[in-house]
Structures are given as C-alpha cells and as structure tokens.
Write a protein that holds these residues in place. Structure first.
Motif, mmCIF file in Angstrom:
data_model
loop_
_atom_site.group_PDB
_atom_site.id
_atom_site.type_symbol
_atom_site.label_atom_id
_atom_site.label_comp_id
_atom_site.label_asym_id
_atom_site.label_seq_id
_atom_site.Cartn_x
_atom_site.Cartn_y
_atom_site.Cartn_z
ATOM 1 N N VAL A 36 0.829 -1.189 0.000
ATOM 2 C CA VAL A 36 0.000 0.000 0.000
ATOM 3 C C VAL A 36 0.874 1.254 0.000
ATOM 4 O O VAL A 36 2.052 1.219 0.404
ATOM 5 N N LEU A 37 0.336 2.369 -0.476
ATOM 6 C CA LEU A 37 1.048 3.646 -0.525
ATOM 7 C C LEU A 37 1.698 3.961 0.821
ATOM 8 O O LEU A 37 1.070 3.853 1.871
ATOM 9 N N GLN A 38 2.980 4.382 0.776
ATOM 10 C CA GLN A 38 3.740 4.731 1.969
ATOM 11 C C GLN A 38 4.040 6.231 1.971
ATOM 12 O O GLN A 38 4.209 6.843 0.920
ATOM 13 N N THR A 50 -5.796 3.666 3.617
ATOM 14 C CA THR A 50 -6.973 3.675 2.743
ATOM 15 C C THR A 50 -6.613 3.740 1.267
ATOM 16 O O THR A 50 -7.490 3.647 0.410
ATOM 17 N N ALA A 51 -5.330 3.912 0.957
ATOM 18 C CA ALA A 51 -4.915 4.094 -0.435
ATOM 19 C C ALA A 51 -4.789 2.758 -1.152
ATOM 20 O O ALA A 51 -4.534 1.722 -0.534
ATOM 21 N N PRO A 52 -4.935 2.762 -2.494
ATOM 22 C CA PRO A 52 -4.699 1.531 -3.256
ATOM 23 C C PRO A 52 -3.210 1.214 -3.345
ATOM 24 O O PRO A 52 -2.356 2.070 -3.122
ATOM 25 N N LYS A 53 -2.914 -0.014 -3.692
ATOM 26 C CA LYS A 53 -1.579 -0.369 -4.140
ATOM 27 C C LYS A 53 -1.462 0.061 -5.599
ATOM 28 O O LYS A 53 -2.438 0.035 -6.338
ATOM 29 N N ALA A 54 -0.271 0.451 -6.021
ATOM 30 C CA ALA A 54 -0.138 0.985 -7.383
ATOM 31 C C ALA A 54 1.263 0.742 -7.915
ATOM 32 O O ALA A 54 2.234 0.717 -7.163
ATOM 33 N N ALA A 55 1.348 0.621 -9.245
ATOM 34 C CA ALA A 55 2.638 0.425 -9.898
ATOM 35 C C ALA A 55 3.261 1.737 -10.334
ATOM 36 O O ALA A 55 4.462 1.791 -10.598
ATOM 37 N N ALA A 56 2.468 2.811 -10.445
ATOM 38 C CA ALA A 56 2.987 4.097 -10.922
ATOM 39 C C ALA A 56 2.332 5.221 -10.138
ATOM 40 O O ALA A 56 1.209 5.076 -9.634
ATOM 41 N N MET A 57 3.041 6.369 -10.062
ATOM 42 C CA MET A 57 2.544 7.476 -9.243
ATOM 43 C C MET A 57 3.167 8.790 -9.702
ATOM 44 O O MET A 57 4.297 8.832 -10.187
ATOM 45 N N ASN A 90 -6.899 10.817 1.730
ATOM 46 C CA ASN A 90 -8.302 10.621 1.353
ATOM 47 C C ASN A 90 -8.395 9.844 0.049
ATOM 48 O O ASN A 90 -8.054 10.354 -1.025
ATOM 49 N N TRP A 91 -8.883 8.603 0.121
ATOM 50 C CA TRP A 91 -9.022 7.754 -1.060
ATOM 51 C C TRP A 91 -10.431 7.166 -1.166
ATOM 52 O O TRP A 91 -10.634 6.082 -1.696
ATOM 53 N N THR A 92 -11.407 7.925 -0.667
ATOM 54 C CA THR A 92 -12.817 7.558 -0.789
ATOM 55 C C THR A 92 -13.452 8.417 -1.870
ATOM 56 O O THR A 92 -13.506 9.653 -1.716
ATOM 57 N N PRO A 93 -13.900 7.841 -2.982
ATOM 58 C CA PRO A 93 -14.469 8.648 -4.070
ATOM 59 C C PRO A 93 -15.605 9.532 -3.578
ATOM 60 O O PRO A 93 -16.523 9.081 -2.882
ATOM 61 N N SER A 94 -15.520 10.818 -3.949
ATOM 62 C CA SER A 94 -16.496 11.795 -3.474
ATOM 63 C C SER A 94 -16.412 13.047 -4.323
ATOM 64 O O SER A 94 -15.312 13.495 -4.665
ATOM 65 N N ILE A 95 -17.567 13.646 -4.644
ATOM 66 C CA ILE A 95 -17.571 14.917 -5.366
ATOM 67 C C ILE A 95 -16.982 16.011 -4.493
ATOM 68 O O ILE A 95 -16.256 16.895 -4.963
ATOM 69 N N ALA A 96 -17.257 15.947 -3.198
ATOM 70 C CA ALA A 96 -16.776 16.983 -2.292
ATOM 71 C C ALA A 96 -15.258 17.001 -2.195
ATOM 72 O O ALA A 96 -14.623 18.057 -2.258
ATOM 73 N N SER A 97 -14.653 15.830 -2.032
ATOM 74 C CA SER A 97 -13.191 15.774 -1.896
ATOM 75 C C SER A 97 -12.479 15.723 -3.238
ATOM 76 O O SER A 97 -11.295 15.970 -3.329
ATOM 77 N N GLN A 98 -13.217 15.348 -4.307
ATOM 78 C CA GLN A 98 -12.715 15.189 -5.674
ATOM 79 C C GLN A 98 -11.817 13.970 -5.845
ATOM 80 O O GLN A 98 -11.116 13.860 -6.851
#
Length: 398
Positions: A36-38, A50-57, A90-98
């Motif tokens: 997970v993201l560090q 709360t972040a996804p694991k990812a290969a690129a950033m 913040n990694w919860t999809p939301s219009i408020a947080s974008q």
C-alpha cells in the motif's frame, strides 16, 4: 558510509516490482504494486491505509495520481486513481473531496507510467499515450493522443520541464502535451540493435539539468539484464552520445556542501577529482549519480580519462582519394590524441584498419589512397571538438 533504514514494515518490492517515489509538499511518497502507498515527512515510512496499491505514481495540481492499481476490490492494470484534493490520506471517491477513479480502455495494456506535465497529467501505456486535464467537478478527463508511441517503463521517461522525452518500442520521442515527435534519428537503428528488448523494462535515466543532458542507462544484448549501456542526449543542441558503464541504479544526488573548516580531506592528494565550481561543494546542489555494482554511490562529475569520436564516411564510388591530413577543430584541446584511419573500396563492404598516427601541431598527417575513408580519434583528458577538416585529393579513377 552507511545506509539508514527508514522502512515502516516488511515490504514486497523486488527488481520486477520496483518502488516509485513522488513528493507531495514535504511528504515523500512511495508505491509498488504489492504494498500500500507509503508516506514519510521525517523518519520511517508509514502506510496510508486507505490508499490503493499501485505500480505508478505522480503528484500534479494538488492531487496524488496512482495508476495500474489494486484497491482491494478492483485489480485493474488500466485503472487510475486520484486522491482527495490536497489530501494524500483521502481515497474515498467523493464529489466533495474530488477523489475519483476510472479506467483507460481505448487502447489495450497496462498503464506503465503517470507523469505530470505542467498542470496536466500524462498516462503512458506500452503503445499509447493519454493526456489528462483537470475539470473541476468532473475531476480528470483523459483523451487519447494519436499514434502508437508509448513507453514500457516509468524510469525511461524524462521530464525536462516543458516536455517529456522517452524511449518507446521502436524510436525515441519528445511529447509536449499535444503531439509526439521522434528525435532518435542517427542513433535509433544502432540503439535498438544494441538494446536487449527482453529487459527494456529495466531502463533508467539521469537528468543533468545544469548541462541539459539525459543519460539513458539500458541493458545491452547478451548481458542478462545488467544495466551496462548508456546513451546521452543533449536536448539543447539535439546531439547524441554514448557513455557505457555498468550500474545498478540511476539516482540524483543532493550535495551536503562544505566549508573550509569542514572539508573531509586531510591533504590535497586526497582531494576528489571534481572542479572547483562543481555542485559537489554547494549545499543542496543537485547532480546526476548512480549506484555501482559494488553498491556504492558515484557522481557523474570529474574529468574525462578517455573518449573517442568516429567520423562519417568520405569519398565516392568511382574515384580514389589521397588522404593527406586531418585537422580537428578543438574548443577544448585534450591532453593527447591519436587518429586511426579506416579505408573501404566498395561502400557497404568491410572497413580495413589503417595506421594509427599521433597528433602533431594540432593535426594528423597521413598519406593513404582509397575510394572511402573514415577516421577514429582517441582522446586522453577533457576534450571538446566542433568538427574536423580533411585534406583529400583525387588520386585516380576507380
């Protein structure tokens, strides 16, 4: 003299699942597809749970962008995520947080890289490119760039400020945000014959900003994936060079700086081989470096020990030419130099090595008749050369 361990846990990164880093303000971020993201501001890293694991950033326009992700529900190689605006946690999809997520499905394959270009973000696949633009409530909208250019590795893409320069599957390109243009003329055929395509994912680059140079370290054929080749591009003069060396990793070194009371050398003989105006002496100075196969850090600074330059081919199909003299035009004269002449009877055939001559009064004297000639110069010490003139006279019909 020693490494500092800033691990926050036991990680799963490897040579095939590398760490990628980005800077979000004063927070350093790290990702790989297995962890997970560090994040770290100081000291050890800690997980952004709360972040996804990812290969690129990358970080762009107040967002952390992740790509080729696994969020625990969707494990999609073509998916991108953006964090909440100005909030790396913040990694919860939301219009408020974008915070948002979507897939890029107009072309096949995984997203191999995301990289900022001004306020936009560029997503690369192996044979396609997407440009993403921030749209307020709609967050990010991506459009496909025409063509089949793409890149298989995040480290094979260099950001020069107003454009990206990257190695694709069959050429080297520059992308300015709207179009791609090939820049590999003169080196493309040679380079892709030398590159081991099975290990192209391992390509790494250095950026020497002070001298407008990009070093692309790559695995040569027959090397088993070892980074033992290097091509160099000057994007101001549009010139290519070769600087082969064997490395483990390309890095950028931040100099600590010195004053006379704190210089760590006890005598002049142990003084490092760097110039007085080098960023080595300047606090926070940046310059390209690499980690060698002995796991030690080396800077790409210092004087040249040896180098060579080979000219093009001179002559014609129906005439012998007598080569009498070659005179280089130096901007910086080397300590010493030799020239080896090569001749050819039929263009496209084998070259025959002729004699090697030593420089005398800034020129190389040689008496040799052949339809075709080329010269190889071998230099010792620092050298800069703008060209060379050859004294050649017709000496008979072929």
């Amino acid at each position: 003299t020693a490494w500092t361990d800033v691990s926050g846990a036991a990680y799963s990164a490897s040579a095939s699942i590398p760490w990628r880093f980005a800077q979000f303000g004063n927070t350093t971020l790290a990702v790989n597809k297995q962890d997970v993201l560090q994040q770290s501001v100081t000291g050890a890293f800690a997980a952004v749970a709360t972040a996804p694991k990812a290969a690129a950033m990358c970080v762009v326009n107040g967002f952390v962008m992740l790509a080729n992700t696994n969020d625990g529900v969707n494990n999609d190689v073509d998916r991108w995520w953006c964090s909440g605006y100005m909030d790396v946690t913040n990694w919860t999809p939301s219009i408020a947080s974008q915070c948002a997520s979507a897939r890029l499905v107009d072309t096949p394959g995984a997203i191999t890289c995301v990289k900022a270009l001004g306020y936009d973000v560029v997503a690369y696949k192996d044979r396609s490119i997407y440009i993403g633009q921030y749209g307020g409530a709609a967050v990010w909208s991506f459009r496909l760039i025409p063509g089949d250019a793409g890149c298989s590795s995040q480290e094979a893409i260099a950001d020069i400020g107003n454009a990206h320069i990257f190695i694709s599957h069959s050429d080297i390109y520059i992308f300015n945000g709207s179009t791609t243009a090939p820049i590999g003329a003169g080196i493309r055929e040679w380079f892709f014959n030398d590159l081991d395509p099975a290990f192209s994912l391992l390509i790494r680059h250095n950026h020497d900003r002070a001298n407008s140079l990009l070093y692309f370290h790559y695995p040569r054929r027959g090397g088993g994936g070892v980074l033992n080749g290097c091509i160099v591009y000057n994007y101001k003069s549009d010139k290519w060079g070769v600087a082969h060396r064997t490395i483990e990793c390309a890095v950028e070194y931040v100099a600590s700086g010195f004053d006379y009371d704190g210089i760590p050398m006890s005598d002049w003989d142990s003084w490092p081989a760097v110039s007085y105006d080098s960023s080595y002496w300047t606090a926070s100075g940046l310059y390209p470096a690499y980690i060698g196969t002995d796991h030690k850090l080396y800077s790409l600074t210092g004087g040249s020990t040896s180098s060579s330059l080979t000219t093009g081919n001179y002559g014609s199909e129906d005439m012998y030419y007598l080569l009498r003299r070659v005179t280089p035009r130096y901007l910086t004269k080397p300590t010493s130099a030799t020239m080896t002449n090569y001749t050819q009877t039929v263009h496209g055939g084998a070259w025959t090595e002729d004699a090697t001559t030593t420089e005398n009064n800034g020129r190389f004297d040689r008496m040799k008749s052949a339809p075709w000639h080329r010269a190889k110069f071998d230099f010792t010490g620092d050298v800069e050369i703008s060209g060379a003139s050859a004294d050649m006279k017709p000496s008979g019909v072929l």
